[in-house]
Design an enzyme around this catalytic site. Structure first.
Site: not given
Length: 603
Positions: A229, A238, A251, A256
């Protein structure tokens, strides 16, 4: 990340679920005036800033306040549970978590460290001492969430609605801990940064998924809900881009892998989706939904995005960083020269920092004199003119004042550096209670005679009420760095508390030094003012962490003040009563007003 529903027996049983940050984000975009354009600005800033951002060398200090909102005594979590969550945040964001060793070797080159320190606030918004925790009992049994398409129940963020009001969200990370219930209860949610477009901003976490002890329930008791969070609060999305399983989301981090939807449980490596073989999904990432025991890392790209947020939308957490004037004024004192030394302190106890002018030589009285200008009058009027019991002095003396105690004006500490009878640096204290007409102490110290390569300051290093003397050795040091030597007031300055080199190279008369708890972590830091020959062409402030024994910078910043010279002297004081030290620049001569001037810059 996010749900601990009650089973039929009423006991709290954690199950895998989801995080409410995306739903809250969509709700804010649709309902909060100005939020959509603010988010566009944030993302555009990130797009432009990330490629050109230089690595941050100083530790980003984030003050945290935890608002515990409880209906039953069991929900009123302990200080130890709160501290366990802060510990997890610091380990996870700095890649210092022991379970990072679980990461498959192929992902190791991606691991990033944010260079950040979260700490429970030591001062509240009014500058009062605090443990960084508020506790509020509520009549609300649980803050319910009933549908994955609905925004989270935000009543916990408002005292008027049964929760707790935030502390200023531009100065603190606010975390609320409460029971979250309903048909689709959450483990947590967070606000994405929006250039202060939101009235309430922060993170909410279920008491069963907060920290690693106490009410933290099996399966969600490694503190990773908090890590996830706070990642959102620092503008991380996310990892699958919140497009369901469509493989078309992003994202906004280039390192990633593309991923089809959230992970769950404990996946087996490699877990392939979206044609991302051979290594597959990065389900070990803190921004996925796999179990707490699986998520162990942020990537370098996520770290760059976080640092861009800290340099942009969240930069106010570090104060103004000395880029805003609070006061610029002439004073009731004529222009001065090197025979004057200045100290800033609340001399008369009225809550306003006053300006103390120590006239060392060339005095009519034949003594060192003390002249005090009232901060309440913005230094226009004097509240003291007095001769002292000390003869006229010169460059071999430095003067310091500890904080006022009760009704007693502060004492005047005279540091005699050389040409002393004891062949040591000596400390002589003139009593403020006796209007500086009597000495309360004459003593040699453990420190040899000193010279112009030393500057002195005061601090209470151990927090025991002692007035310790800090000797800053600027050059000709054994460590080839500026050194800090702290002499214990409790020992009568016969013992050292600290002797250390610092992260700052050797320095000269272009540098001035002060001690202040700049970041509010309870440990005095070393604040360095560089006057000229700066990269920014402005006077610069560099702060070295006392918590890290001055081995690391926690701020390196240009200021709003142009380059300065020997006609300036510097001090620190909390002028605007925000709890953070402001920089006081005293201009002695060559002023436009024909007086000694005071320029105060917000910290």
């Amino acid at each position: 990340m996010c749900r601990p529903p009650e089973d039929q027996s009423g006991s709290e049983q954690p199950v895998q679920s989801w995080c409410g940050a995306t739903q809250l984000h969509k709700h804010n975009l649709a309902t909060v005036p100005g939020f959509r354009s603010a988010r566009q600005f944030v993302e555009q800033f990130a797009l432009l800033a990330v490629p050109s951002a230089a690595p941050r060398t100083w530790v980003a200090q984030i003050p945290v306040v935890v608002h515990v909102v409880y209906n039953t005594p069991a929900q009123n979590i302990s200080q130890a549970q709160i501290e366990s969550q802060i510990d997890v945040l610091n380990k996870d964001f700095n890649a210092a978590n022991a379970d990072l060793s679980k990461l498959p070797a192929v992902w190791a080159p991606l691991v990033g460290s944010v260079n950040i320190n979260f700490f429970l606030a030591k001062r509240d918004p009014h500058g009062n001492a605090t443990n960084g925790v508020t506790r509020t009992q509520t009549t609300i049994a649980s803050f319910d969430h009933n549908s994955k398409s609905d925004p989270p129940d935000q009543r916990v963020m408002s005292a008027a609605q049964g929760g707790a009001d935030p502390w200023p969200t531009d100065r603190y990370l606010n975390i609320w801990v409460c029971k979250q219930g309903g048909l689709e209860p959450l483990l947590g949610y967070a606000n994405f940064p929006g250039t202060n477009a939101l009235a309430v901003d922060g993170v909410v976490i279920s008491h069963t998924s907060f920290g690693t002890t106490g009410t933290a329930a099996a399966g969600t008791n490694l503190g990773r809900t908090g890590t996830h969070e706070v990642g959102h609060w620092l503008n991380l999305f996310h990892i699958w881009g919140d497009d369901g399983i469509g493989c078309s989301g992003s994202d906004s981090c280039n390192d990633t892998p593309n991923q089809a939807g959230p992970s769950s449980g404990v996946p087996t490596f490699p877990k392939l989706s979206c044609g991302n073989g051979p290594n597959g999904d990065l389900f070990m990432n803190h921004m996925d939904y796999s179990d707490h025991s699986v998520r162990v890392m942020f990537t370098k790209g996520q770290v760059e995005r976080i640092n861009t947020t800290l340099a942009g939308t969240r930069a106010s957490l570090f104060g103004s960083n000395f880029r805003q004037f609070l006061l610029q004024t002439g004073t009731g004192l004529h222009e001065t020269d090197s025979t004057f030394q200045f100290i800033v302190t609340d001399w008369n106890g009225d809550g306003h920092p006053d300006l103390v002018a120590i006239k060392k030589s060339g005095t009519g009285s034949g003594t060192t004199e003390v002249h005090v200008l009232s901060g309440a009058s913005q230094f226009q009027s004097f509240i003291l003119h007095t001769r002292t019991a000390l003869h006229e002095t010169g460059d071999s003396f430095e003067f310091l004042m500890p904080a006022r105690k009760g009704n007693q004006p502060p004492d005047l500490i005279a540091i005699s550096k050389n040409n002393t009878g004891s062949k040591t640096t000596e400390v002589h204290i003139l009593s403020g209670a006796k209007n500086y007409q009597d000495f309360s102490l004459h003593t040699k110290t453990v420190l040899h005679e000193t010279d112009g390569t030393f500057q002195f300051a005061l601090t209470d290093w151990k927090g025991d009420g002692s007035v310790d003397v800090v000797a800053i050795k600027k050059r000709n040091t054994g460590t080839k760095s500026t050194e800090v030597h702290i002499l214990s007031g409790a020992s009568g300055y016969q013992n050292y508390l600290v002797q250390t080199g610092t992260a700052l190279h050797e320095t000269d008369d272009n540098f001035e030094f002060m001690m202040t708890d700049w970041n509010g972590d309870g440990r005095p830091d070393l604040l360095v003012v560089k006057k000229t020959e700066t990269d920014t062409n402005y006077t610069e402030v560099h702060v070295l962490s006392g918590q890290l024994r001055f081995g690391k910078f926690i701020l390196q910043s240009g200021t709003i003040l142009h380059k300065t010279a020997e006609n300036f002297q510097f001090a620190v004081a909390d002028w605007d009563k925000t709890g953070r030290a402001d920089l006081v620049a005293i201009k002695k001569r060559y002023t436009g007003t024909g007086t000694t001037e005071v320029h105060i810059i917000a910290g």
